[in-house]
Each structure stands twice: as C-alpha cells, then as structure tokens.
Design a protein around this motif. Structure first.
Motif, PDB file in Angstrom:
ATOM      1  N   PRO A  97       1.590   2.426  -1.205  1.00  0.00           N
ATOM      2  CA  PRO A  97       1.568   1.051  -0.388  1.00  0.00           C
ATOM      3  C   PRO A  97       2.883   0.812   0.002  1.00  0.00           C
ATOM      4  CG  PRO A  97       0.729   0.628  -2.589  1.00  0.00           C
ATOM      5  CD  PRO A  97       1.053   2.159  -2.491  1.00  0.00           C
ATOM      6  N   ASP A  98       2.873   0.148   1.349  1.00  0.00           N
ATOM      7  CA  ASP A  98       4.309   0.169   1.839  1.00  0.00           C
ATOM      8  C   ASP A  98       5.253  -0.763   1.043  1.00  0.00           C
ATOM      9  OD1 ASP A  98       3.170   0.839   4.268  1.00  0.00           O
ATOM     10  OD2 ASP A  98       3.171  -0.849   5.486  1.00  0.00           O
ATOM     11  N   ASP A  99       4.677  -1.687   0.233  1.00  0.00           N
ATOM     12  CA  ASP A  99       5.767  -2.623  -0.561  1.00  0.00           C
ATOM     13  C   ASP A  99       6.171  -1.663  -1.670  1.00  0.00           C
ATOM     14  OD1 ASP A  99       3.046  -2.352  -1.571  1.00  0.00           O
ATOM     15  OD2 ASP A  99       3.622  -4.420  -2.910  1.00  0.00           O
TER      16      ASP A  99
END
Length: 117
Positions: A97-99
C-alpha cells in the motif's frame, strides 16, 4: 546490475510497472536521492547510503530498505506480506500500500539522516 534505469529496462510487463512505482514514489519523497548501486542491486542512494532497492526475483518482487530495523518497525503496516530481516516480498498483483511504502521510505531516510549527524 547497474543503475535503476538500466535495471528496469531489463524487466517487462506488470513486474516492471510495480518496481517503477516503488522507485518513483521514493524519488518523489527524497528528490535528492540518486540512482546507483548498493550491495550489487540497482538502488536509490541518499547521502552515500542505500535508501531503497526494488528487484525482481524468480517467484516474487522484493523491496530492500537496507535496514532490518526499518522493516521491524513497520511490520504492522504490511500485514500479509512475507518479510525477511532485510526484505519485503510483494507482487505486481499484491503491491505494498502507498502509506506503507511511504512509511518505509520515510523511516529509512530518517535513519540515514540520524547517522549522518
């Protein structure tokens, strides 16, 4: 391998897009990072140290933040992803995930900055 651009040119299809995503996000977050090689892997180099590498293996893709401490500190952000002391495995279908990727790059940059002082 060589620089990131040279290495990515050797990869095709969805794996290449997944690896490009990792490098692009890290480069956006740490614009002063430069392409280079660390531990025989194409990597982004920050302040002379490996910031992150993303490579294709036979059965998976891997991210190497060059720090077991960074991986250990971010395990809760990457549930369901296989890890080793030095790498995080993912695939073009199941990307980080990006985060989580941002947390890993931020932590590695902070680690390099702290050691440079």
């Amino acid at each position: 391998m060589g620089t990131v651009t040279t290495y990515l040119a050797t990869i095709d299809g969805p794996d290449r897009a997944a690896l490009e995503r990792v490098y692009a996000m890290a480069q956006e977050m740490v614009p002063e990072a430069e392409e280079g090689t660390s531990y025989a892997m194409a990597a982004l180099i920050y302040r002379g140290k490996g910031l992150i590498a993303a490579v294709q293996a036979k059965k998976f893709l891997s991210i190497y933040p060059y720090s077991g401490a960074v991986i250990a500190a971010n395990l809760e952000a990457i549930p369901g992803f296989e890890t080793t002391t030095g790498s995080i495995h993912f695939s073009a279908v199941k990307q980080l995930p990006d985060d989580a990727l941002r947390r890993i790059v931020t932590a590695r940059r902070a680690e390099i900055d702290a050691k440079a002082r």
